[in-house]
Design an enzyme around this catalytic site. Structure first.
Site, PDB file in Angstrom:
ATOM      1  N   GLY A   1      15.958  -6.719   3.366  1.00 16.70           N
ATOM      2  CA  GLY A   1      15.611  -7.945   2.652  1.00 16.70           C
ATOM      3  C   GLY A   1      14.339  -7.780   1.841  1.00 16.70           C
ATOM      4  O   GLY A   1      13.977  -6.685   1.424  1.00 16.70           O
TER       5      GLY A   1
ATOM      6  N   CYS B   1       2.113 -11.835   8.146  1.00 16.07           N
ATOM      7  CA  CYS B   1       1.341 -11.616   6.914  1.00 16.07           C
ATOM      8  C   CYS B   1       0.026 -12.405   6.999  1.00 16.07           C
ATOM      9  O   CYS B   1      -1.047 -11.899   6.630  1.00 16.07           O
ATOM     10  CB  CYS B   1       2.140 -12.005   5.684  1.00 16.07           C
ATOM     11  SG  CYS B   1       2.853 -13.661   5.748  1.00 16.07           S
TER      12      CYS B   1
ATOM     13  N   ASN C   1       1.679 -11.526   0.359  1.00 15.46           N
ATOM     14  CA  ASN C   1       2.119 -11.609   1.760  1.00 15.46           C
ATOM     15  C   ASN C   1       2.983 -10.410   2.128  1.00 15.46           C
ATOM     16  O   ASN C   1       2.884  -9.878   3.236  1.00 15.46           O
ATOM     17  CB  ASN C   1       2.881 -12.922   2.002  1.00 15.46           C
ATOM     18  CG  ASN C   1       3.790 -13.322   0.856  1.00 15.46           C
ATOM     19  OD1 ASN C   1       3.350 -13.400  -0.284  1.00 15.46           O
ATOM     20  ND2 ASN C   1       5.045 -13.556   1.138  1.00 15.46           N
TER      21      ASN C   1
HETATM   22  N1  LIG Z   1       8.527 -11.997   3.399  1.00 11.28           N
HETATM   23  C1  LIG Z   1       7.316 -11.958   3.908  1.00 11.28           C
HETATM   24  O1  LIG Z   1       6.327 -12.218   3.239  1.00 11.28           O
HETATM   25  C2  LIG Z   1       7.101 -11.547   5.348  1.00 11.28           C
HETATM   26  C3  LIG Z   1       5.810 -11.160   5.727  1.00 11.28           C
HETATM   27  C4  LIG Z   1       5.577 -10.800   7.053  1.00 11.28           C
HETATM   28  C5  LIG Z   1       6.626 -10.814   7.965  1.00 11.28           C
HETATM   29  N2  LIG Z   1       7.859 -11.223   7.569  1.00 11.28           N
HETATM   30  C6  LIG Z   1       8.943 -11.216   8.571  1.00 11.28           C
HETATM   31  O2  LIG Z   1       9.839 -10.153   8.252  1.00 11.28           O
HETATM   32  C7  LIG Z   1      11.184 -10.501   8.587  1.00 11.28           C
HETATM   33  C8  LIG Z   1      12.046 -10.311   7.341  1.00 11.28           C
HETATM   34  O3  LIG Z   1      11.599 -11.193   6.333  1.00 11.28           O
HETATM   35  P1  LIG Z   1      12.227 -11.168   4.853  1.00 11.28           P
HETATM   36  O4  LIG Z   1      11.447 -12.133   4.031  1.00 11.28           O
HETATM   37  O5  LIG Z   1      12.363  -9.767   4.410  1.00 11.28           O
HETATM   38  O6  LIG Z   1      13.679 -11.787   5.155  1.00 11.28           O
HETATM   39  P2  LIG Z   1      15.102 -11.418   4.516  1.00 11.28           P
HETATM   40  O7  LIG Z   1      14.941 -11.212   3.048  1.00 11.28           O
HETATM   41  O8  LIG Z   1      16.049 -12.455   4.991  1.00 11.28           O
HETATM   42  O9  LIG Z   1      15.448  -9.997   5.158  1.00 11.28           O
HETATM   43  C9  LIG Z   1      15.924  -9.798   6.452  1.00 11.28           C
HETATM   44  C10 LIG Z   1      16.923  -8.666   6.399  1.00 11.28           C
HETATM   45  O10 LIG Z   1      17.232  -8.235   7.721  1.00 11.28           O
HETATM   46  C11 LIG Z   1      18.642  -8.146   7.853  1.00 11.28           C
HETATM   47  N3  LIG Z   1      18.989  -8.307   9.260  1.00 11.28           N
HETATM   48  C12 LIG Z   1      18.969  -9.415  10.027  1.00 11.28           C
HETATM   49  N4  LIG Z   1      19.310  -9.120  11.291  1.00 11.28           N
HETATM   50  C13 LIG Z   1      19.544  -7.790  11.319  1.00 11.28           C
HETATM   51  C14 LIG Z   1      19.923  -6.870  12.341  1.00 11.28           C
HETATM   52  N5  LIG Z   1      20.136  -7.275  13.607  1.00 11.28           N
HETATM   53  N6  LIG Z   1      20.059  -5.561  12.004  1.00 11.28           N
HETATM   54  C15 LIG Z   1      19.837  -5.134  10.752  1.00 11.28           C
HETATM   55  N7  LIG Z   1      19.484  -5.953   9.742  1.00 11.28           N
HETATM   56  C16 LIG Z   1      19.343  -7.263  10.030  1.00 11.28           C
HETATM   57  C17 LIG Z   1      19.188  -9.243   6.941  1.00 11.28           C
HETATM   58  O11 LIG Z   1      20.536  -8.991   6.648  1.00 11.28           O
HETATM   59  P3  LIG Z   1      21.393 -10.021   5.757  1.00 11.28           P
HETATM   60  O12 LIG Z   1      21.080  -9.651   4.341  1.00 11.28           O
HETATM   61  O13 LIG Z   1      22.804  -9.717   6.142  1.00 11.28           O
HETATM   62  O14 LIG Z   1      20.944 -11.405   6.141  1.00 11.28           O
HETATM   63  C18 LIG Z   1      18.266  -9.076   5.743  1.00 11.28           C
HETATM   64  O15 LIG Z   1      18.678  -8.017   4.910  1.00 11.28           O
HETATM   65  C19 LIG Z   1      11.110 -11.942   9.121  1.00 11.28           C
HETATM   66  O16 LIG Z   1      11.067 -11.905  10.521  1.00 11.28           O
HETATM   67  C20 LIG Z   1       9.792 -12.473   8.579  1.00 11.28           C
HETATM   68  O17 LIG Z   1       9.228 -13.482   9.396  1.00 11.28           O
HETATM   69  C21 LIG Z   1       8.121 -11.566   6.286  1.00 11.28           C
END
Ligand SMILES: NC(=O)c1ccc[n+]([C@@H]2O[C@H](COP(=O)([O-])OP(=O)(O)OC[C@H]3O[C@@H](n4cnc5c(N)ncnc54)[C@H](OP(=O)(O)O)[C@@H]3O)[C@@H](O)[C@H]2O)c1
Length: 305
Positions: free
Chosen positions: A33, A144, A284
């Site tokens: 993601g 973040c 972030n």
């Molecule tokens: N974005 C930020 O700024 C940020 C900063 C710090 C921490 N985070 C944390 O990082 C995580 C991801 O955030 P994101 O913004 O990148 O979200 P995202 O765009 O929804 O990405 C999550 C990805 O993980 C995949 N996924 C979910 N469950 C999985 C599993 N069991 N095995 C393999 N892949 C799996 C999803 O697949 P699908 O495409 O099929 O849904 C998606 O591709 C969250 O927990 C968030 O709280 C995010």
């Protein structure tokens, strides 16, 4: 014990040539993601870490992008990671999925770096924690917001007795994926827990805003602390120094509006994304991914030494 920053510092030409000769550590990213794709791009540019396997699940649209970047991809998630026998796994999937990932990897010879706010591992921020990362196999990067504020709050806690901390973060809607939206409760709980552990404050409050405004606002964290016995000069000098240390791996990190008035300490942290292909407002993503790569490279350099 302070983190051994020397191992994270830029290496001499001779040391770099020597380390370039050693094999790179093999890596995998779980989740394709917003976070996972930027992380994969950063790993491709690393001198000590190999191009990652990117493991998502059936229908993960980001996998196509990872393949275009030259990564091996899989829709089999943690199963593919186990089969690949890598050295370091970055979990950028979701807080719900993370505990099962650690359960599968706990008995493997691998370091797991958790970028989700699931709070299972040893909480770490590169300029804050006092340990050698190679002695831990399950690291949590908190969040973040945590990566933005913990360096500042560590200095605040050293130069005052903290009673209350409030952290208000704003992220642009376009810089977070569905998993971040679903993990907002975990974000608030884990960030608050890390702040309490670090500062010993009796009360903490963490608030998060996802802003749909256009143009997209920069990533920002506003800190307010109430404290006794504040050593103002040492605190201000310490914050300037730690901000510079964070900029060594996240160059868009700034602490502005630092103020001490009576028992109130205020500071604003902004992070602009300067690395990779991220828009500037996505600080972030940059702050946590840059921290993850910095810690992993420090671990790789110690293993390859
Ligand atoms: N974005 C930020 O700024 C940020 C900063 C710090 C921490 N985070 C944390 O990082 C995580 C991801 O955030 P994101 O913004 O990148 O979200 P995202 O765009 O929804 O990405 C999550 C990805 O993980 C995949 N996924 C979910 N469950 C999985 C599993 N069991 N095995 C393999 N892949 C799996 C999803 O697949 P699908 O495409 O099929 O849904 C998606 O591709 C969250 O927990 C968030 O709280 C995010």
């Amino acid at each position: 014990m302070p983190l051994d920053l020397a191992r994270l510092a830029p290496r001499t030409t001779a040391a770099r040539e020597e380390s370039n000769a050693a094999p790179k550590l093999r890596t995998a990213v779980l989740g394709a993601g917003m976070l996972g794709i930027d992380l994969a791009r950063r790993l491709i540019g690393s001198a000590s870490l190999d191009t990652p396997l990117v493991a998502g699940r059936e229908g993960s649209s980001g996998l196509r992008q990872a393949a275009r970047m030259g990564c091996v991809i899989s829709t089999s998630g943690i199963r593919a990671v186990l089969d690949a026998h890598v050295d370091i796994v970055f979990d950028a999937s979701s807080a719900e999925a993370h505990p099962a990932h650690w359960a599968e990897l706990a008995s493997a010879d691998v370091m797991l770096i958790d970028l989700t706010p699931s709070s299972g591992g040893t909480m770490v921020a590169p300029t804050v924690n006092g340990f050698r990362v190679e002695t831990h196999r399950h690291l949590s990067l908190v969040s973040c917001g945590g990566q933005a504020v913990l360096p500042v709050l560590n200095v605040v806690a050293k130069h005052s007795t903290v009673n209350y901390v409030e952290v208000v973060t704003t992220v642009a809607s376009a810089s977070i994926g569905p998993a971040t939206r679903n993990n907002l409760d975990e974000y608030v709980a884990t960030t608050g827990y890390a702040v309490r552990r670090l500062t010993d404050a009796a009360t903490t409050k963490v608030l998060a805003t996802i802003s749909p405004a256009l143009p997209a606002p920069a990533f920002r964290a506003q800190i307010t602390a109430l404290a006794d016995g504040i050593n103002r000069d040492a605190l201000i000098a310490g914050v300037e120094s730690v901000a510079s240390a964070v900029r060594a791996f996240a160059p868009g990190y700034e602490v502005t509006a630092l103020g001490v008035s009576g028992d109130r300490i205020t500071a604003t942290v902004t992070v602009a994304a300067r690395g990779g292909c991220l828009p500037a407002f996505a600080g972030n993503v940059e702050i946590i991914n840059a921290a993850a790569v910095t810690l992993a490279e420090g671990y790789a350099n110690s293993r390859r030494a």
